[in-house]
Design a protein around this motif. Structure first.
Motif, PDB file in Angstrom:
ATOM      1  N   GLN A 681       0.819  -1.221   0.000  1.00 49.14           N
ATOM      2  CA  GLN A 681       0.000   0.000   0.000  1.00 49.14           C
ATOM      3  C   GLN A 681       0.853   1.271   0.000  1.00 49.14           C
ATOM      4  OE1 GLN A 681      -0.570   1.966   3.137  1.00 49.14           O
ATOM      5  NE2 GLN A 681      -1.686   3.486   1.901  1.00 49.14           N
ATOM      6  N   VAL A 719      -7.601   3.448  -4.583  1.00 53.35           N
ATOM      7  CA  VAL A 719      -6.632   2.437  -5.010  1.00 53.35           C
ATOM      8  C   VAL A 719      -5.352   2.533  -4.183  1.00 53.35           C
ATOM      9  CG1 VAL A 719      -5.245   1.618  -6.948  1.00 53.35           C
ATOM     10  CG2 VAL A 719      -7.587   2.375  -7.341  1.00 53.35           C
ATOM     11  N   VAL A 724      -1.809  -3.869  -4.031  1.00 52.58           N
ATOM     12  CA  VAL A 724      -2.247  -4.216  -5.386  1.00 52.58           C
ATOM     13  C   VAL A 724      -1.384  -5.366  -5.900  1.00 52.58           C
ATOM     14  CG1 VAL A 724      -2.601  -3.406  -7.752  1.00 52.58           C
ATOM     15  CG2 VAL A 724      -2.959  -1.841  -5.831  1.00 52.58           C
ATOM     16  N   THR A 738      -6.791  -5.020  -7.042  1.00 52.93           N
ATOM     17  CA  THR A 738      -6.643  -4.479  -5.691  1.00 52.93           C
ATOM     18  C   THR A 738      -6.997  -5.565  -4.682  1.00 52.93           C
ATOM     19  OG1 THR A 738      -8.901  -3.608  -5.801  1.00 52.93           O
ATOM     20  CG2 THR A 738      -7.120  -2.115  -6.387  1.00 52.93           C
TER      21      THR A 738
END
Length: 867
Positions: A681, A719, A724, A738
């Motif tokens: 992240q 996002v 991801v 995601t």
């Protein structure tokens, strides 16, 4: 989520405008028809009793022997014992075994309420759902039990009525004025049809009737159920028969009349068939038995067959709360079931007591009681007690709805009203019987007080149309009795202002006016009260609080709250939350409450009450089976949406032949030069330009637009708040997803999945297999592949209409949505499937609720009709 999960409703062929209007206003038309039937029956009873005087009916009641009353109670016990066997037979039919004691408590309570409140399939069905869900039955099995007992009674009543009519046609013709040959012909036709149905269902065969497939009970089950039904109707008819004065109407003829009266009462949907049953009995037997004695017998029948079992049920739940009973395992099991059914039982009892207080306020007090009271109390006190007792009766009627929903406000209103009415019962009349019932009700409320802890305001309740109609039916009944009792009193305006100890008519008129005005005020307040403001959008501090709660939970899909497009409702403790959005009149909550499991029930209740307070419709979207019992308690009706695919990562292994296809997809991706990578992240912001390029190309290639609510959208803030998973080819990102996960390492999932048009074929299979192996190595237990809409719908013969529609769309709806393809993709991972439901307040709004959900997910009408 792995795919867009909205349900697109195909356009229906045009229907006749009349049918559309009937479907749209069905609830209103049904309620109006119920009111009209009640008024018509009230007028019929009034005319049939034109020569009857109130004192004659009271004398007839007093003349009934204790031996007859004892026999009536005995046959009532036999009837309810046979009713218990309905449920036992139904459980045997679906192949389930449950302990007899809790089944007996459940069945007895269900019939005690169903016989009194009417709508037996709904009122008694709610009891069965609450109790049997605690005994381990699935919602589908409970639905089959309810369907079995409902149809068993209906078909059994039809069969025994036809047999009775065939045997007593000449006698029935004399009573009803019909041609005996027509009676025989009709009865024969019914018996032939039922015999044909029995023949077709031999050995449990399946038949198809007007497109609906049914598995009929085998011959043994059908024969056993017919004997149970015949015995039940026979002994319940005998309850009234033994209370009748001596007559030349034989029991077989009376049995046929009774069966017809019961059937018409059920079809009328008037609570307990009140008025309809009496009109049929009076019309058929009025020429054979003295009408005043007949009325007295019917009143006693109502008390013994309807009020007495409900009273016994209330007494049983009072004793079930005693600690001494909880020491034995069987008693503890029965107490658990009794606790589940106590709110609806107390609700039905409150409705009866409220109606009793209203009706007693329009009937005269015995002169002997007035003689005694007048020596101790002044006239103003007696007048006030009489007037306020009628208002307290209406307060109990209105609060009974809240008791069924376990509202704390309703509990207090009922407790205070019943306590005051208990005191007034001695001040306005020495009504010992009335006081006994009220005292028992107060004790039962006090013993079960902890079950009424829903923090909802009774004043915020919106009275539904059926409840408004029920109040009007009670008022119509009270007015009918008033005019029947005082038919010899000439009306004049002076009556309103006459205050005398032994002048009862003015007192009753004022009481009727009081409850009428009170009812109008309550209904008007419910319909016209100011609407509450919608809650404020999600603030950043609330979002941070929700994220902290979800990180400590096991529900990975709760990460959808990070979108910030939904509102959040927190529990009082701050340990739980629900996320929801508003579309039209629908307040749509997504998934189960997140956080402390012990707060789930209260969270659902708060959400339902908040939506009702704002004049909205509560909708719980994609809830798990664990929430169904709480939804039923809150008055929500559940409809199956589909099944969620859950992969067991602990036993996920690509070795062997079971997952050979996935192993081949992994090897193919490696040969195509694909590299799997997890971007944490903290590092996602740097990769956003590449991710956005892939996302935009995916949207353009599929000629679609972003969705919402149950699916994420590509927004940089959203996002960048998640890790991801990406696939690179020659260093460039060609696909990504995601990742949803929490700190508990219980469950992982994905939301946005996008791939570039030039990505190698099978890239998403490679991405998923790689991600599953990564999460397994990281210690995660399960992976949520998302829901397959409309899959797993029941195909059983008693499946709800909703399941049949959903199953048809799943089988033939590929033109509108890739239902089968989506399930086939998920099935490659060999998941286990968990059902997911949509629960709606007021089942009639399910289509509107589903349309609102579709609009919410698709971003409005444009998103539905477009891509």
């Amino acid at each position: 989520m792995t795919e867009p999960e909205e349900i697109v409703i195909p356009s229906e062929p045009p229907r006749h405008v009349v049918m559309v209007l009937l479907a749209r206003f069905r609830t209103y038309l049904t309620s109006l028809a119920m009111l009209l039937v009640a008024v018509m029956m009230a007028v019929a009873v009034y005319r049939l009793t034109s020569e009857v005087r109130y004192d004659d009916v009271v004398n007839a009641l007093k003349d009934t022997s204790w031996q007859a009353i004892g026999l009536a109670i005995f046959f009532t016990a036999l009837s309810f014992a046979s009713l218990i066997y309905y449920d036992l037979n139904a459980l045997d039919y679906i192949g389930r075994r449950l302990p007899v004691a809790p089944v007996a408590v459940t069945a007895f309570s269900a019939y005690a309420i169903g016989n009194t409140a009417g709508f037996g399939a709904l009122s008694g069905g709610a009891i069965r759902f609450r109790a049997y869900s605690r005994l381990g039955l699935s919602p589908e099995d409970i639905a089959r039990v309810i369907a079995f007992v409902t149809f068993a009674f209906g078909l059994g009543l039809l069969a025994v009525s036809a047999i009775a009519a065939l045997m007593t046609a000449p006698r029935l013709a004399t009573i009803t004025g019909m041609d005996p040959e027509w009676l025989r012909a009709g009865a024969t036709a019914v018996l032939i049809a039922l015999a044909l149905l029995l023949f077709l269902g031999r050995n449990g065969r399946r038949v198809e009737i007007v497109g609906i497939r049914l598995r009929l009970p085998d011959t043994l089950t059908s024969s056993r159920q017919f004997l149970i039904t015949a015995f039940d109707i026979a002994v319940s008819a005998t309850v009234l028969y033994v209370l009748l004065p001596p007559t030349n109407v034989g029991w077989p003829s009376f049995f046929a009349i009774y069966a017809a009266a019961i059937g018409l009462g059920v079809l009328s949907h008037v609570p307990a068939g009140l008025g309809v049953f009496e009109a049929v009995i009076l019309g058929a037997l009025g020429g054979q038995v003295s009408v005043d004695q007949l009325l007295g017998s019917v009143v006693l029948y109502r008390m013994i067959y309807h009020v007495l079992p409900l009273t016994i049920a209330i007494i049983s739940i009072v004793f079930s709360e005693a600690r001494a009973m909880a020491k034995h395992p069987l008693a503890r099991e029965m107490a658990t079931v009794a606790g589940r059914v106590s709110p609806p039982l107390l609700s039905a009892f409150a409705l009866i007591l409220g109606t009793m207080l209203i009706l007693s306020s329009v009937t005269p007090t015995p002169d002997g009681d007035l003689d005694i009271i007048s020596k101790f109390l002044p006239l103003p006190v007696i007048e006030a007690a009489h007037f306020f007792s009628s208002l307290l009766g209406m307060a109990l009627v209105i609060s009974s709805r809240g008791l069924a929903q376990r509202l704390d406000g309703a509990w207090w209103v009922a407790l205070v009203s019943a306590s005051c009415a208990f005191v007034f019962s001695f001040m306005r009349a020495l009504a010992l019987g009335e006081a006994t019932f009220l005292g028992l009700f107060v004790i039962a409320l006090a013993a079960n007080g902890r079950r009424f802890r829903r923090p909802a305001s009774l004043l915020n309740q919106v009275l539904s149309l059926p409840w408004i109609m029920a109040i009007l039916v009670i008022l119509a009944g009270a007015a009918t009795i008033l005019f029947l009792v005082y038919r010899d009193v000439d009306y004049s305006q002076d009556l309103w202002w006459q205050f005398e100890f032994f002048n009862e008519a003015p007192r009753s008129l004022r009481a009727l006016l009081g409850i009428t005005l009170f009812s109008i005020a309550a209904v008007t307040f419910s319909l016209l009260r100011p609407a509450f403001h919608h809650p404020e959008p999600l603030a950043q501090e609330d979002l941070d609080k929700a994220v902290a709660i979800l990180n400590a939970s096991d529900n990975a899909d709760a990460n959808l709250v990070r979108m910030g497009d939904k509102r959040v409702m927190f529990s009082d403790s701050g340990r739980s939350f629900m996320m929801f959005a508003i579309q039209g009149r629908s307040w749509i909550a997504l998934g189960d409450p997140i956080g402390d499991p012990s707060e789930r029930a209260e969270m659902i209740w708060r959400f339902v009450e908040n939506s009702r307070g704002a004049g909205g419709r509560a909708v719980l979207y994609q809830v798990s089976p664990a929430l169904l019992s709480f939804c039923a308690d809150a008055g929500l009706r559940a409809f199956k949406l589909g099944e969620m695919a859950i992969v067991d990562l602990v036993h996920f292994d690509l070795k062997g032949g079971r997952l050979a296809g996935l192993r081949q997809a992994l090897n193919k991706g490696r040969r195509d030069g694909l590299d799997f990578e997890i971007i944490e992240q903290a590092d996602v912001a740097a990769a956003l330009p590449e991710l956005k390029r892939v996302s935009d190309s995916w949207l353009a290639h599929h000629n679609t637009r972003e969705k919402g609510f149950s699916l994420g959208v590509f927004e940089e803030s959203y996002v960048s708040s998640l890790p991801v998973a990406v696939l690179r080819k020659e260093g460039e990102i060609v696909a990504f997803a995601t990742i949803f996960k929490t700190d508990t390492l219980k469950e992982g999932s994905v939301d946005l999945m996008r791939f570039a048009p030039d990505a190698p074929r099978g890239a998403m299979d490679f991405l998923f297999v790689s991600l599953l192996e990564y999460l397994k190595n990281a210690g995660y237990s399960t992976f949520n592949l998302g829901m397959a809409p409309l899959s797993g719908m029941s195909k059983r013969e008693v499946a709800p209409v909703w399941d049949r529609i959903g199953g048809t769309l799943f089988e033939h709806g590929e033109r509108f949505y890739n239902f089968k393809g989506l399930r086939a993709f998920k099935s490659k991972f060999h998941p286990h499937w968990q059902p997911r439901y949509m629960a709606v307040s007021g089942g009639t709004g399910v289509v509107l609720a589903l349309m609102d959900v579709t609009l919410l997910i698709s971003g409005g009408v444009r998103g539905v009709v477009g891509k």
